[in-house]
Design an enzyme around this catalytic site. Structure first.
Site, PDB file in Angstrom:
ATOM      1  N   GLN A  62      -9.691   1.763   1.953  1.00 24.65           N
ATOM      2  CA  GLN A  62      -8.651   2.502   2.685  1.00 24.65           C
ATOM      3  C   GLN A  62      -9.278   3.518   3.632  1.00 24.65           C
ATOM      4  OE1 GLN A  62      -5.437   1.544   2.315  1.00 24.65           O
ATOM      5  NE2 GLN A  62      -6.233   0.072   0.838  1.00 24.65           N
ATOM      6  N   ARG A 100       0.820  -1.213   0.000  1.00 22.92           N
ATOM      7  CA  ARG A 100       0.000   0.000   0.000  1.00 22.92           C
ATOM      8  C   ARG A 100       0.854   1.263   0.000  1.00 22.92           C
ATOM      9  NH1 ARG A 100      -4.828  -2.333   3.977  1.00 22.92           N
ATOM     10  NH2 ARG A 100      -5.899  -3.435   2.285  1.00 22.92           N
ATOM     11  N   TYR A 111      -6.563  -1.639  -6.803  1.00 19.88           N
ATOM     12  CA  TYR A 111      -5.858  -2.779  -6.213  1.00 19.88           C
ATOM     13  C   TYR A 111      -5.198  -2.428  -4.888  1.00 19.88           C
ATOM     14  CZ  TYR A 111      -1.619  -1.193  -8.896  1.00 19.88           C
ATOM     15  OH  TYR A 111      -0.568  -0.502  -9.431  1.00 19.88           O
ATOM     16  N   GLU A 112      -4.755  -3.464  -4.206  1.00 15.80           N
ATOM     17  CA  GLU A 112      -4.203  -3.368  -2.835  1.00 15.80           C
ATOM     18  C   GLU A 112      -5.221  -2.781  -1.857  1.00 15.80           C
ATOM     19  OE1 GLU A 112      -1.772  -5.033  -2.652  1.00 15.80           O
ATOM     20  OE2 GLU A 112      -0.846  -4.944  -4.618  1.00 15.80           O
ATOM     21  N   GLY A 113      -6.486  -3.056  -2.092  1.00 16.95           N
ATOM     22  CA  GLY A 113      -7.555  -2.496  -1.270  1.00 16.95           C
ATOM     23  C   GLY A 113      -8.080  -1.228  -1.909  1.00 16.95           C
TER      24      GLY A 113
END
Length: 590
Positions: free
Chosen positions: A447, A290, A440-442
């Site tokens: 977030q 992140r 992506y990556e949450g």
């Protein structure tokens, strides 16, 4: 118009603004790493990125990865560029020396990956997970797995993947169905399918190490029943493992990166960490990813700005309006008055995006330094304070920097007019490539929820208040701009307290205003960053001072007003809850 890293800008933020060297040298592993060494490393990285990585970016987009008979062929020039990257030791910058790394501060690695993303986002996806995978194995793998895989990953000799997502589950990892059955020799047999796996198959390295989130027999339902298993493409005895790429996605952008659908058919693997504790091991990887995702956002926005700025200073259009009092327009003189860069609308776009890039760098580089502090500081309180900063600021950076990468790149495309919408100039690729970083990556919504619900409200805002006070104490109230930032930090502290109270009455409220709250946090952090930059610029050379003055003014004129807007949105939502509670005849908070 290939991307070129600007080492001097980065040096100014890292050393003049953040005073990074004393902080790093106070940590035992970096006691001998002075500013000269840091600058030397970054200068060499800038040269490599500009001369090797950036030139193959266009082929990555236009030709892309090809899927042929179950194998992925990367774009022309990618294999050679990655070989140079790996052989030059760039993947191993921050890995420990005993694992084949160079033992350098993580902030240098973060900067290099920012530049790599700006130069060639598709190629950078390949080694993007190496650091996270390395840290995951370093902290959770058995001695045998470390001996077999750690140095190969640290040096980039073998690349890695993070296999989380399944077609039916998306972000809801609790629905993961991939299974892992124990084998008599202590290994596991993994069966299932994963989608959206970056670099799941490619021809850059002879082996690919997959870290697969899966479920052991009799594991409890939901996320608490997940385990993490290491599944290599090539087994230690040289056999090809039963893991296959079924296809690669045809994507909006990021054509130079293979996004794979992966199938595991009783593939051999080994448990990483404890059974049903896979998320704990995986989150080591995800948190690193992140922060790197935020660096991607900064690099991509810088790439878009570089293209737009260069075009605006070459393209001649109708004459720009004359400034008041007959002053020379902009900074380029009357003979350049018909340049696109002299038009106020274009200057606003360019200076505003520059303000975001510079301010976000200061926050991101500080966060990378704090990650090293949290890892290596001798004092427990210092480590805890650094960890608190990273936990709260990382989701803010990921969401805000990637959002700005996309919206800011779109603004930069506007500078080109119709030329920006065609492939020739390359700006449209940045817009397309940047869009995925918000997902992506949450996703950015996740977030924001992570920040507000799981990190801020869990202690009623005490941790966030401590971070804001820390920022306040680094400012000088005698300076007008610093005093204004201190006032806004106080407003955010009060808002956080009010929101914590309102959330006890309406548990849905935090989910509704999480995005707005995150933006409030980011804007006030940018204000803090620009206050620090202004102080450093005031004692710099005339040329440096001029370089920073225009984006500083643009920040206060065009970016900072969003603070009041977002603050007002959250405050009105809280007020509505308070009013409704009062109308029901209840005492607020009961």
């Amino acid at each position: 118009m290939n991307y070129r890293p600007n080492s001097e800008d980065v040096r100014f933020v890292l050393h003049a603004v953040l005073d990074a060297t004393p902080q790093l040298r106070a940590l035992a592993p970096f006691a001998e790493i002075d500013a000269d060494l840091q600058i030397q490393v970054l200068n060499e990285a800038a040269k490599f990125v500009a001369e090797v990585v950036a030139p193959v970016n266009r082929a990555g987009d236009e030709i892309g990865c090809r899927f042929v008979d179950g194998e992925v062929i990367t774009p022309p020039g990618f294999r050679e560029a990655y070989a140079g990257f790996q052989q030059g030791g760039w993947p191993a910058l921050s890995a420990a020396t005993e694992d084949g790394g160079q033992g350098l501060p993580g902030v240098l690695e973060a900067i290099v990956f920012e530049w790599l993303s700006g130069a060639n986002h598709g190629l950078t996806m390949a080694p993007g997970l190496l650091h996270g995978a390395y840290e995951c194995l370093k902290h959770h793998a058995s001695g045998t797995l470390k001996q077999r895989y750690l140095s190969k990953i640290a040096t980039g000799e073998w690349l890695t993947t993070m296999c989380l997502t399944e077609a039916h589950a998306g972000s809801d990892l609790g629905q993961v169905r991939t299974r892992a059955e124990p084998h008599v020799d202590g290994s596991y047999r993994v069966s299932g399918a994963k989608i959206f796996i970056s670099g799941g198959e490619h021809d850059l390295t002879p082996n690919i190490v997959h870290l697969v989130l899966c479920r052991l027999p009799d594991a409890p339902a939901g996320p608490k029943g997940l385990s993490l298993v290491l599944v290599p493409k090539v087994l230690p005895d040289g056999r090809r493992n039963a893991v296959r790429c079924d296809r690669i996605e045809e994507k909006m952008g990021l054509h130079g990166s293979s996004t794979c659908s992966m199938r595991f058919d009783a593939a051999e693997g080994w448990l990483v960490g404890e059974p049903s504790r896979g998320l704990a091991a995986m989150f080591v990887m995800m948190n690193s990813a992140r922060l790197h995702c935020a660096m991607q956002g900064i690099g991509l926005l810088d790439a878009a700005w570089q293209k737009a700025d260069a075009y605006a200073h070459e393209r001649r259009q109708m004459r720009a309006p004359a400034p008041a009092s007959g002053a020379v327009p902009g900074s380029r003189g009357t003979q350049a008055a018909d340049l696109l860069a002299e038009h106020p609308a274009m200057r606003r776009i360019l200076d505003t995006q520059r303000a975001w890039i510079d301010g976000a760098r200061a926050i991101a580089y500080r966060t990378a330094i704090q990650l090293d502090v949290a890892k290596h500081a001798a004092d427990v309180k210092t480590r805890d304070r650094a960890q608190r900063w990273c936990a709260l600021v990382t989701p803010v950076l990921k969401a805000a920097c990637t959002q700005q990468a996309f919206s800011g790149a779109s603004e930069c495309l506007q500078v080109f007019g119709g030329h920006g919408y065609v492939r020739e100039w390359g700006i449209e690729q940045v817009v397309r490539d940047a869009r995925v970083t918000m997902i992506y990556e949450g996703t950015n919504e996740i977030q924001a929820i992570d920040l507000l619900v799981r990190k801020v409200l869990v202690d009623s805002g005490t941790g966030m208040s401590a971070v804001l006070i820390e920022m306040r104490d680094q400012l000088d109230a005698s300076r007008e701009t610093d005093a204004d930032v201190q006032r806004r930090l106080a407003q955010l502290r009060y808002l956080t307290t009010t929101l914590a109270m309102a959330a006890k009455v309406d548990p849905v409220l935090p989910y509704e205003v999480a995005d707005d709250y995150l933006r409030v946090v980011m804007i006030v952090m940018l204000a803090w960053a620009w206050a620090r930059i202004d102080v450093a610029a005031a004692t710099a050379t005339d040329a440096e001072s001029t370089r920073w003055s225009r984006p500083s003014a643009a920040f206060r004129r065009w970016v900072l007003p969003e603070f009041d807007m977002r603050l007002g949105i959250v405050k009105r939502a809280c007020d509505a809850v308070i009013t409704a509670q009062a109308e029901r005849g209840n005492t607020f908070g009961t």
